[in-house]
Design a protein around this motif. Structure first.
Motif, PDB file in Angstrom:
ATOM      1  N   SER A  87      -0.407 -26.880  61.061  1.00  0.00           N
ATOM      2  CA  SER A  87      -0.552 -28.616  61.963  1.00  0.00           C
ATOM      3  C   SER A  87      -1.570 -28.413  61.911  1.00  0.00           C
ATOM      4  O   SER A  87      -2.288 -29.611  62.794  1.00  0.00           O
ATOM      5  CB  SER A  87      -0.256 -27.820  63.052  1.00  0.00           C
ATOM      6  N   ASN A  88      -3.162 -28.274  61.617  1.00  0.00           N
ATOM      7  CA  ASN A  88      -4.443 -28.687  61.578  1.00  0.00           C
ATOM      8  C   ASN A  88      -5.179 -28.879  60.031  1.00  0.00           C
ATOM      9  O   ASN A  88      -6.161 -28.748  60.046  1.00  0.00           O
ATOM     10  CB  ASN A  88      -5.240 -27.752  62.083  1.00  0.00           C
TER      11      ASN A  88
ATOM     12  N   SER B  10      -8.666 -32.396  64.174  1.00  0.00           N
ATOM     13  CA  SER B  10      -7.887 -30.890  64.362  1.00  0.00           C
ATOM     14  C   SER B  10      -7.957 -30.180  63.636  1.00  0.00           C
ATOM     15  O   SER B  10      -8.417 -29.242  64.027  1.00  0.00           O
ATOM     16  CB  SER B  10      -6.660 -31.275  63.647  1.00  0.00           C
TER      17      SER B  10
ATOM     18  N   MET C 239       2.029 -33.813  56.021  1.00  0.00           N
ATOM     19  CA  MET C 239       0.262 -33.856  56.353  1.00  0.00           C
ATOM     20  C   MET C 239      -0.304 -35.088  56.157  1.00  0.00           C
ATOM     21  O   MET C 239      -0.292 -35.982  55.611  1.00  0.00           O
ATOM     22  CB  MET C 239       0.073 -32.385  56.161  1.00  0.00           C
TER      23      MET C 239
END
Length: 274
Positions: free
Chosen positions: A76-77, A82, A112
């Motif tokens: 998620s980063n 992020s 992503m």
């Protein structure tokens, strides 16, 4: 502790993997490992144990500068913001000002941020002095090659599953040509090597366990480090006791060529979540 020289950097050949280690057990394990002589500790944002790893390093009577500390970006980063924010959060949890190596945990998927954006942000962290080296994890030779093309900072390592039942010769050949460290996780095939007849036979020759033979097989290969997970002092000590013997060329080849049946069985086992 033996080290591997890669891109002018010394990396301890044997490290501590911390996947599935949590709470006080994780902290105590890291502290014990460092007191036993480990100097390479691997964690990840996805493991949820960075704070416990940091507490273990703090508790050990070891200079932080002597520890090669690695963490990995969660899926998620991956966008620039992020990457920067989550890495600084990781630094805070780990109780350190710098990381020795920051990895991309798994290849970026289409939903992503682009790989180039992730790498650019990681490069910025290197420029800022908060990350010493960058790397990747679970990248094929083609993906590793692409990452190296996109990154201004050298890619120090590709951390992948590697053990006698998981052939990584193509990746290892690529890494050797381009001076990239191959870091082997799950080096004991989640316990699958413990009853292997070849490893038992070879181990009996040296007074070593099958697990110790499997680890020796890995670190004796040029450009390979291993990060087995262990939590008991007994297993931590046993994993460290692999630098006082050396496998012959015939033994190395025997271990590298297990039966296809066993390889398939261990492949299935390695994918199970338990």
């Amino acid at each position: 502790m033996e080290t591997i020289e890669v891109q002018g950097t010394s990396v301890p050949a044997l490290g501590l993997g911390t996947w599935q280690l949590t709470g006080p057990t994780c902290t105590e394990t890291v502290e014990t490992a460092l007191e036993l002589g480990y100097r390479h500790v691997d964690t990840a944002q996805a493991y949820g144990n960075e704070r416990q790893v940091g507490l273990g390093i703090e508790a050990a009577d070891v200079d932080r500068d002597d520890v090669f500390l690695v963490t990995k970006l969660d899926g998620s980063n991956r966008d620039a913001t992020s990457v920067r924010q989550s890495t600084r959060e990781s630094l805070n949890k780990l109780g350190t000002d710098t990381l020795d190596c920051l990895l991309i945990h798994w290849p970026n998927t289409p939903w992503m941020a682009p790989l180039e954006e992730t790498l650019d942000a990681m490069n910025d962290l290197v420029d800022d002095g908060v990350v010493e080296h960058i790397g990747v994890s679970n990248f094929s030779p083609a993906r590793l090659d692409r990452a190296r093309e996109l990154s201004d900072a050298p890619v120090l390592t590709d951390q992948v599953q590697y053990h006698p039942y998981w052939d990584q010769r193509k990746l290892l050949d690529y890494c050797r040509i381009h001076d990239v460290l191959l870091t082997a996780y799950s080096p004991l095939s989640r316990g699958g090597v413990l009853s292997d007849p070849a490893l038992v036979t070879i181990g009996n020759r040296y007074g070593k366990s099958p697990a110790q033979v499997a680890l020796r097989w890995l670190v004796q290969q040029e450009g390979v480090a291993a990060i087995p997970k262990a939590s008991s002092r007994e297993h931590l000590e046993a994993n460290m006791a692999i630098f006082d013997f050396e496998l012959t060329d015939d033994e190395l080849a025997w271990i590298r060529d297990p039966s296809k049946t066993k390889t398939g069985m261990q492949f299935v086992r390695s994918q199970l979540p338990f």
